[in-house]
Structures are given as structure tokens and as C-alpha cells.
Design an enzyme around this catalytic site. Sequence first.
Site, PDB file in Angstrom:
ATOM      1  N   LYS A 149       0.820  -1.221   0.000  1.00 19.13           N
ATOM      2  CA  LYS A 149       0.000   0.000   0.000  1.00 19.13           C
ATOM      3  C   LYS A 149       0.851   1.267   0.000  1.00 19.13           C
ATOM      4  O   LYS A 149       0.423   2.307  -0.499  1.00 19.13           O
ATOM      5  CB  LYS A 149      -0.934   0.003   1.211  1.00 19.13           C
ATOM      6  CG  LYS A 149      -1.995  -1.094   1.189  1.00 19.13           C
ATOM      7  CD  LYS A 149      -3.034  -0.881   0.113  1.00 19.13           C
ATOM      8  CE  LYS A 149      -4.201  -1.847   0.248  1.00 19.13           C
ATOM      9  NZ  LYS A 149      -5.130  -1.754  -0.894  1.00 19.13           N
TER      10      LYS A 149
ATOM     11  N   GLU B  67      -9.771   5.828   3.030  1.00 19.91           N
ATOM     12  CA  GLU B  67     -10.574   4.765   3.611  1.00 19.91           C
ATOM     13  C   GLU B  67      -9.631   3.606   3.894  1.00 19.91           C
ATOM     14  O   GLU B  67      -8.573   3.507   3.285  1.00 19.91           O
ATOM     15  CB  GLU B  67     -11.658   4.325   2.624  1.00 19.91           C
ATOM     16  CG  GLU B  67     -11.211   3.322   1.547  1.00 19.91           C
ATOM     17  CD  GLU B  67     -10.151   3.844   0.591  1.00 19.91           C
ATOM     18  OE1 GLU B  67     -10.053   5.080   0.427  1.00 19.91           O
ATOM     19  OE2 GLU B  67      -9.393   3.035   0.019  1.00 19.91           O
TER      20      GLU B  67
ATOM     21  N   SER C  59       1.697  -9.731  -0.652  1.00 16.54           N
ATOM     22  CA  SER C  59       1.418  -8.292  -0.643  1.00 16.54           C
ATOM     23  C   SER C  59       1.584  -7.628   0.717  1.00 16.54           C
ATOM     24  O   SER C  59       1.747  -6.415   0.797  1.00 16.54           O
ATOM     25  CB  SER C  59       0.000  -8.052  -1.167  1.00 16.54           C
ATOM     26  OG  SER C  59      -0.921  -8.818  -0.419  1.00 16.54           O
TER      27      SER C  59
END
Lengths: 257, 382
Positions: free
Chosen positions: B83, B105, B367
Site C-alpha cells: 500500500k 478509507e 502483498s
Amino acid sequence: MISEAILSNRRAIIPYVTAGLPDMETTGKIIQSLAKAGAAAIEIGIPFSDPMADGPVLQQASKRAIDAGFKMEDLFEHLPGWAAQCQVPLVIMSYINPLMRHGLAPTLRRLKTSGVSGVIIPDEPADAGALFVLTQDAGLDLIRLVAPTTPAERQREIVSQCRGFVYAVAVKGVTGARTLMPPELEGNVRAIKSLTDLPVCVGFGVGSSAQVDAIMRFADGAIVGSFLMERLMQAEDPVAAAGEVMKILGAPIPEDI
Amino acid sequence: MKGYFGEFGGQYVPETLYPALVELENAMESAFNEAAFWTEFEGLMEDYVGRPSPLSLARRLSAHCGLEVWLKREDLNHTGSHKINNAIGQILLARRMGKARIIAETGAGQHGVATATVCALFGMPCAVYMGSEDMQRQRLNVERMRLLGADVVPVTTGSATLKDATSEAIRDWVTNVDTTYYLIGSAIGPHPYPTMVKRFQSIIGAEARAQILAKKGALPQAVIACVGGGSNAIGIFAGFMHDPVELIGVEAYGNGVHSGASINFGFPGVLHGACLHLLQDGDGQVLPTHSVAAGLDYPGVGPEHSFLAMSGRARYGLVDDRQALSAFALLNRLEGIAPALESAHAIAYLNIYAQDHPGACVIVNLSGRGDKDLHTVLEEGL
């Protein structure tokens, strides 16, 4: 038909009511009550699970209607009766997803044959040309929204693909009654009016007779959603409350129009 | 048409936001065409995030599955997931645009942490919307965000998960559109977000491709990644899009009744500003979702994934909660790596892939790391 209904009403108030709250039968009676109390047109909201343009009141109204068992089939069953029993045009307000689920074109045609005159889609695609053609083909007015942030060039494009009336969004933000209207609203409405012969009605944030007074000085109508729905959700008799809210807002009784 | 992937994508937003999307698209295009923008981005990727992330051969896992498994170690990035790549890219854009405030969010909290981190780094105020349900199961990340100076705003509407947090962030944005930049965390939302997020995350695929060619001298047979919104998957797929490499997304099958598997069980619809595969009922109401991985607990999927699925360029498999939890334990024991429960879905898919492709060479996008999930895993009784 929608334009005429607004322009021929000396204080055009367009109430918004969420369908299926508390049930379809009551929604029908509320619509009748609003029409008798002088509504120029009536917006019927299709409840949606994820209403991103709505504030707390209409979010709650949507949720309660869905929890109470709202179904599109019920809506289609009731719409012809609602349209027949009142003399004012009915407009569907819906997020685009419920209208797309079984195909946009057939759903729009079905709304038309059920007695609906126009549609408002708060999350319509930015390039709404194709949607406009579909509504025209179905015989429905596509009522487009112009926001406080919409640049002049885009205002021109929007009103050229708009029928019924232009929905001038009063505030940056979500739906819900506010005490003050932004000072730039009048200028925005006048700018839109210079581009079109369609009536221009103001919505988002309208919740008092004084606000309706102010709006009527430069616009052709006022749309009232959250202010009405909040009172309907609290009322023991929402049908009577609907008429009372129209009275509070100074709606003309039909004989006077 | 611009902003569409076939019939998917587009800009289905309240009119108030439309000019902001135009402004964002213009800023993005001008930045993307400027070498200095990428120099700064790549500098931060190297010096702050710690890129390139390693591509590790997982020897014991390979032997266990009967495959040759390489792991793209996004879990080793600063803040513990992919991210951060997107958060860095977007905050550079927000700064160029002169925005004073950032909102985001978050589901699992990984994007919230990444956003709070870059806001601390650039000295910008930050509000993160998070479902109250997710705040409960991702407590550690909530505390991290608060330590970083972010305002974590609980969202109690709807199912109190990622979709509701996203709706609430959009409501904030439409209200404060002049001053606020919405730093969206996945390859979802209205154009230009899916394209922009993919561009920032494509660093994963570009690195992985160069690394496998350098280490093995050949391309893998398949690339596997978990898909919620699908930003890590689209990022690694981007590197192999034009190669003869199978692209496999793994959706959350949840508890078998409720899932997050939009492509497998959804229908085209519109949520959060784009047309995509959406879990919805016959009336177009969005269905409740479930996954043990909060980051996959979302009823939609990035529009480009919808397009890749329809075109056949990528396919999308299913892994349920139990399989993901087993994979979480397995990777701990065999490789000494605790994967995020999201990434554990991709690991679990190896068993399924191996059945028809024994001995194949695959890259799995790992990830994120799983520290945040220990609480959930222990509760689930592993």
C-alpha cells in the site's frame, strides 16, 4: 409536463419521499397527501444500500425501507396507481445501480409505462450523453444536476442534455437540511437560467419556509428531501405529517395555484 | 472511451466531484510526463520504502506444493505492505495540487497506516475512515495510525466495513472538495483512480519481471495475487501483461455463504464511482460480504480486473477462510514468514494450481505481512 407543472405553480415545492417507508401502502398515501398539499411534482426515491450522496437522514430512510422489505417489483406494481390518483408528475430519484440491474433501457421504459414522468440519477455517468438518449427513447425527462463546482462550459453541456427541470445543487456536500444557504447560490442559479428556458429548482439543504422564500426570488422551485423525511420517520401519522410539512413550507393549496 | 476498460470503469459520481476528477486527471497527466516527478517517486521508493523488494525462492514451500514458488516480498516494505507504493505516489500528487488535507478509507488498516505514514512524512493532516467492525479486528493498525497522528474516524453505517468506510470518505470529499485530497487505497473508484493506482503499483510487476529474468533466466508460468479491490494484483500483473504468463487473481470465498468474490459471483454494476463486478441482489442492492481478511471484504473489484476477467487475459480463483488460515500457518512453519491474511489467499491457491500444473514456476505476490492478523488467527483457533 414536469416543466409546466413547475412553472404553473406559484411556489413550486418538490418533495422527496423514500419509497417503501414504512411500507408501500403508506408511501402511496403520503404521495397523495403531498399532492393535495400543493406539491408541484413529487420525487420518489428508490432506496439503495450505499447512498454515497446522502447525509444521515436519507441514509437512514434508505436503510429502513430496505430492512422493511422494499422490492423493485412492488414499486412497479404500485406506481401506476400512485400516478393515477394524483395530478402532479412523479419523478424517480435513484442511484444508477438499481436501475441497471435488469438493463437500463428496459427499466426506464417500464418506469414510463408505470406512469413516471422523469428520472434523477445522483451518480449518473459524467458523460451522460448515452443515458440522455436512453431516457428520451423511453419518453422520460432526464433531470440533471448542476453543482456549485460545475464550470460554465459544463453547465452549458448539462442543460443541453436535460429535460423537465435543472436541479441546482445548493451546497457542496451531501443531502440534508442546513440553516444557511451559501451566498453564491443566487449567482449560480442565475447563470444556469441564462443558459436555458427550463425551470431551475434548488435542492440539498432546504429546510424552512424562509429558505423557500429566498430561493423563490431567483429560482423556479425548491426540492425538499431530508427535512420532510426526518419528520415522516418521527411522526406517528406520516400521511398527516406530509401535509403539515408542506404547509410549514408555505406550499400553495391547489385551488390557489 | 477514456477512463473505461471495456464497459467497466467510468466516472459515476455526484456532480460536485466531477471538476475535482478533472483537476486530478490533469495533475496526474502532467506529473506522469515529468521526469522530475518520477525521480522523486523512485528516490522515496528506494530510500524510504526500501525498494526493490526481494524476490525470494521459497524452497520448502516449493517442495511442499510440488511447484517452483517465488515470493515477491511486498511484506518487507516500510509499513508492511504494497500500500505504501500508492500512498507515496498520491501524496506527491496531492502536494503538487496544493491540497491541505488528506482523507482515506481503510479495511485491513494497511492503506490507512500507509496514508498516515506519508502524511506524517509530508506534514499533512489526515483523516482515515474505517468501519467499526474492522477497527475491532485490526486494533493494532488503529493504534499505529493514531501514533502517526491520523484521525481515525469510525464508520458504523451499513456493514461497518470497507465499503461503508469508502462511502463515508466520498461524503467527506464531496463536502470538503476544495481543500481535500482523497487518497484512495485500491485500484477502484472513478477514473482516473484505477489507472493512477495501477501506475504506482506497477513498480511491483516491473521489479518482479526483471528479478525473475536475472535469477532464473526465464519468465514464470503464472503470477498469482489476491484480489479485494485488486491493487497489488494489478500492480504485479502490469509487469507481465504482454508476456505468455498466466495471470491469476484469487478472490475471498469467505465462509462459503458470504464472500468477497465479486468476479466469481457478482454482476456488472456501479459502486463508488465505477462500473465493475458487484456482489448484489436481484434489486441491485449491494450484498453483505465476508472474509477473514478485512482487506478482501469488499463487494466490488477494480474495473480493470472486471475487464481482464471478461477478456480472458486473467482468471480469478477462489480460496475460503479455512484455506487462507491454513496457508497462514503453513508459510510461518515452512518459510518463517507470516503473511497478511489477504496474501495468505494467494499462497493457499498454490495447492489448487499445483493439481493441474505440477512443477510449474510461479510468482506469488506476498502483498503484506501478517503481524496485524495474529489476533484474528488466534481467535480462529490456529
